[in-house]
Scaffold this active site. Structure first.
Site, PDB file in Angstrom:
ATOM      1  N   ARG A  72       0.821  -1.223   0.000  1.00  0.00           N
ATOM      2  CA  ARG A  72       0.000   0.000   0.000  1.00  0.00           C
ATOM      3  C   ARG A  72       0.850   1.266   0.000  1.00  0.00           C
ATOM      4  NH1 ARG A  72      -2.746  -3.691   3.004  1.00  0.00           N
ATOM      5  NH2 ARG A  72      -1.827  -2.930   4.920  1.00  0.00           N
ATOM      6  N   GLU A 109       5.420  -9.204  15.321  1.00  0.00           N
ATOM      7  CA  GLU A 109       5.037  -9.739  16.625  1.00  0.00           C
ATOM      8  C   GLU A 109       5.308 -11.249  16.745  1.00  0.00           C
ATOM      9  OE1 GLU A 109       1.222  -8.313  17.617  1.00  0.00           O
ATOM     10  OE2 GLU A 109       1.407  -8.839  19.741  1.00  0.00           O
TER      11      GLU A 109
END
Ligand code: AMP
Length: 184
Positions: A72, A109
């Site tokens: 994006r 993460e």
């Protein structure tokens, strides 16, 4: 333009962007509130103002290149490069670029990821703005900055449309110029 007029225009743009961005709960995984930018892409007038606002701090900074982060970041990086009248270069997921590449790994993460750039995309003497749609934890933008610096260029700053302030991505980008149009 008087500065209070400018402040009003900026506040109006932020309000329009905030109203246009679409919140999608639990995408792509449960617990994530995804900021969907496609309604912004669908509004050319808003998009033009958004690009102008993303570029504003860098207009007189001697920028030579814009690097957009897959995927994006391409949607905002390319028009921002046209706005600044400088070349655009993509930072891509591994294995996508056809020529010689440099790579940078970074930890997310629960996994790690890799970004690659062509070795001739930016080099010594280049002053680069890194562009993405959303700044979350800052890991992606920080890795892109490191990659650009490994190629010998200077990172002038990071520009995003949306910053998720509660994730404190700026901490990962300490010492760098970070510009966001909307902070949520
Ligand atoms: P980060 O490395 O954590 O700053 O994540 C940034 C990248 O993940 C960007 O390329 C964003 O497009 C995407 N991203 C992370 N969180 C969100 C979110 N809540 N909504 C939309 N995109 C996100």
């Amino acid at each position: 333009m008087p500065s209070d007029n400018f402040a009003y225009m900026t506040a109006t743009l932020i309000a329009r962007l905030t109203a246009t961005l679409r919140d999608v709960p639990d995408f792509p995984t449960p617990g994530i509130l995804f900021k969907d930018i496609t309604p912004v892409l669908a509004d050319p007038a808003l998009m033009r103002e958004a690009i102008s606002a993303m570029a504003a701090p860098f207009v007189h900074s001697g920028i030579t290149h814009v690097v957009g982060v897959e995927s994006r970041g391409f949607l905002f990086g390319m028009p921002l490069a046209l706005h600044l009248n400088v070349p655009f270069a993509p930072a891509r997921k591994p294995g996508k670029l056809p020529w010689k590449t440099e790579r940078e790994s970074y930890d997310l993460e629960y996994r790690s990821d890799v970004l690659e750039m062509h070795t001739d995309a930016v080099g010594a003497g280049a002053r680069v703005v890194v562009v993405d749609d959303v700044l979350a934890t800052g890991g992606t933008a920080a890795a892109t900055c490191r990659l650009i610096e490994r190629l010998g260029a200077t990172v002038a700053g990071v520009s995003v449309l949306v910053e998720l302030g509660f994730l404190d991505g700026r901490a990962r980008l300490a010492g760098r110029t970070v510009h966001s149009v909307v902070t949520l």
